[in-house]
Design a protein around this motif. Structure first.
Motif, PDB file in Angstrom:
ATOM      1  N   PRO A   1       0.784  -1.215   0.000  1.00  0.00           N
ATOM      2  CA  PRO A   1       0.000   0.000   0.000  1.00  0.00           C
ATOM      3  C   PRO A   1       0.825   1.279   0.000  1.00  0.00           C
ATOM      4  N   ALA A   2       2.133   1.191   0.077  1.00  0.00           N
ATOM      5  CA  ALA A   2       2.951   2.405   0.143  1.00  0.00           C
ATOM      6  C   ALA A   2       2.731   3.302  -1.065  1.00  0.00           C
ATOM      7  N   ALA A   3       2.427   2.714  -2.210  1.00  0.00           N
ATOM      8  CA  ALA A   3       2.268   3.504  -3.434  1.00  0.00           C
ATOM      9  C   ALA A   3       0.844   4.002  -3.646  1.00  0.00           C
ATOM     10  N   LEU A   4      -0.031   3.862  -2.645  1.00  0.00           N
ATOM     11  CA  LEU A   4      -1.415   4.297  -2.818  1.00  0.00           C
ATOM     12  C   LEU A   4      -1.656   5.714  -2.319  1.00  0.00           C
ATOM     13  N   GLY A   5      -0.620   6.495  -2.156  1.00  0.00           N
ATOM     14  CA  GLY A   5      -0.791   7.904  -1.820  1.00  0.00           C
ATOM     15  C   GLY A   5      -1.435   8.142  -0.478  1.00  0.00           C
TER      16      GLY A   5
ATOM     17  N   ASP B   1     -11.446   0.139   1.901  1.00  0.00           N
ATOM     18  CA  ASP B   1     -10.523  -0.932   1.522  1.00  0.00           C
ATOM     19  C   ASP B   1      -9.913  -0.715   0.136  1.00  0.00           C
ATOM     20  N   ASP B   2      -9.690   0.546  -0.258  1.00  0.00           N
ATOM     21  CA  ASP B   2      -9.111   0.906  -1.562  1.00  0.00           C
ATOM     22  C   ASP B   2      -9.992   0.519  -2.739  1.00  0.00           C
ATOM     23  N   THR B   3     -11.294   0.357  -2.486  1.00  0.00           N
ATOM     24  CA  THR B   3     -12.217   0.060  -3.573  1.00  0.00           C
ATOM     25  C   THR B   3     -12.961   1.321  -3.980  1.00  0.00           C
ATOM     26  N   LEU B   4     -13.483   1.279  -5.194  1.00  0.00           N
ATOM     27  CA  LEU B   4     -14.320   2.347  -5.712  1.00  0.00           C
ATOM     28  C   LEU B   4     -15.549   1.675  -6.314  1.00  0.00           C
ATOM     29  N   SER B   5     -16.706   1.889  -5.685  1.00  0.00           N
ATOM     30  CA  SER B   5     -17.951   1.342  -6.219  1.00  0.00           C
ATOM     31  C   SER B   5     -18.473   2.306  -7.262  1.00  0.00           C
ATOM     32  N   ILE B   6     -18.481   1.866  -8.495  1.00  0.00           N
ATOM     33  CA  ILE B   6     -18.903   2.717  -9.610  1.00  0.00           C
ATOM     34  C   ILE B   6     -20.328   2.358  -9.982  1.00  0.00           C
ATOM     35  N   ARG B   7     -21.241   3.323  -9.820  1.00  0.00           N
ATOM     36  CA  ARG B   7     -22.656   3.134 -10.144  1.00  0.00           C
ATOM     37  C   ARG B   7     -22.965   3.922 -11.411  1.00  0.00           C
ATOM     38  N   PHE B   8     -23.366   3.200 -12.458  1.00  0.00           N
ATOM     39  CA  PHE B   8     -23.655   3.816 -13.743  1.00  0.00           C
ATOM     40  C   PHE B   8     -24.971   4.571 -13.676  1.00  0.00           C
ATOM     41  N   GLU B   9     -24.966   5.831 -14.143  1.00  0.00           N
ATOM     42  CA  GLU B   9     -26.144   6.681 -14.028  1.00  0.00           C
ATOM     43  C   GLU B   9     -26.763   7.046 -15.365  1.00  0.00           C
ATOM     44  N   SER B  10     -25.952   7.324 -16.384  1.00  0.00           N
ATOM     45  CA  SER B  10     -26.504   7.678 -17.688  1.00  0.00           C
ATOM     46  C   SER B  10     -25.471   7.394 -18.767  1.00  0.00           C
TER      47      SER B  10
ATOM     48  N   LEU C   1     -14.456  -1.797  -7.961  1.00  0.00           N
ATOM     49  CA  LEU C   1     -13.092  -2.013  -8.426  1.00  0.00           C
ATOM     50  C   LEU C   1     -12.104  -1.756  -7.292  1.00  0.00           C
ATOM     51  N   LEU C   2     -11.151  -2.639  -7.142  1.00  0.00           N
ATOM     52  CA  LEU C   2     -10.082  -2.480  -6.167  1.00  0.00           C
ATOM     53  C   LEU C   2      -8.901  -1.804  -6.848  1.00  0.00           C
TER      54      LEU C   2
ATOM     55  N   ALA D   1      -6.324  -1.591 -11.518  1.00  0.00           N
ATOM     56  CA  ALA D   1      -7.566  -1.889 -10.805  1.00  0.00           C
ATOM     57  C   ALA D   1      -7.969  -3.319 -11.117  1.00  0.00           C
ATOM     58  N   ARG D   2      -8.648  -3.927 -10.149  1.00  0.00           N
ATOM     59  CA  ARG D   2      -9.144  -5.299 -10.318  1.00  0.00           C
ATOM     60  C   ARG D   2     -10.634  -5.340 -10.007  1.00  0.00           C
TER      61      ARG D   2
END
Length: 199
Positions: A24-28, A130-139, A173-174, A185-186
């Motif tokens: 995680p050192a490179a995760l800013g 936990d370094d994830t980003l939940s992306i919810r599609f809107e349009s 996405l992680l 990202a995974r």
């Protein structure tokens, strides 16, 4: 994006795993390198314009194998949040043109530009602890590259990568590696996305 020989894919995956080992050192995570979004800390380096340079996702590989369409640049732009934002604005863009039209680009660049469309999907990105980003599609829209022509609505993607409890048009996405130039990202099913910063 195309199918690779197994040895080449293995070499690329080995490089990706070496990058991920730096986290995680490179995760800013250092002081002053974080933004608060929706009560979660997000690395400032995540904000910016990203170009997809490699992926294992079948959805992305399918774009390269469509019989009548050339897939151009695939981008993900993550806008800086407002002061009280609960989420990030994420714009996914894919450039598409009729197959073989690029060959005419030197002689007829106007024709190439006229026949190219951008498909855009606007989403909100909710960061997790936990370094994830939940992306919810809107349009979504299909935009012709010629100014003045109307954009057409685009049905939202149906995502097979949906994590439980987030709905049918979202993906979690992680971020497994992030620095000033590159992001890895995974997806929950193990698909890998390697992106390079453009700005």
């Amino acid at each position: 994006f195309s199918s690779l020989f197994p040895a080449v894919r293995s070499e690329i995956m080995a490089c990706v795993e070496e990058l991920e080992a730096l986290s995680p050192a490179a995760l800013g995570r250092s002081e002053g390198q974080q933004l608060s979004v929706g009560g979660q800390q997000v690395p400032k380096q995540l904000i910016g314009k990203w170009r997809l340079i490699w992926a294992t996702s079948p959805d992305v590989l399918l774009l390269a194998s469509l019989p009548l369409v050339d897939c151009g640049e695939i981008r993900q732009d993550i806008a800086a949040p407002g002061s009280a934002a609960a989420s990030l604005e994420v714009t996914n863009t894919v450039e598409l043109s009729p197959k073989g039209l690029g060959l005419l680009g030197v002689a007829l660049p106007g024709l190439v530009r006229a026949a190219t469309v951008l498909t855009k999907v606007i989403a909100s990105g909710k960061p997790g602890s936990d370094d994830t980003l939940s992306i919810r599609f809107e349009s979504g829209v299909v935009e012709p590259s010629i100014p003045g022509l109307p954009a057409l609505p685009l049905p939202l993607p149906s995502v097979a990568l949906t994590s439980s409890g987030t709905g049918g048009s979202s993906v979690k996405l992680l971020t497994s590696f992030l620095d000033g130039e590159m992001r890895v990202a995974r997806s929950p099913v193990g698909d890998v996305f390697v992106l390079a910063r453009t700005t």
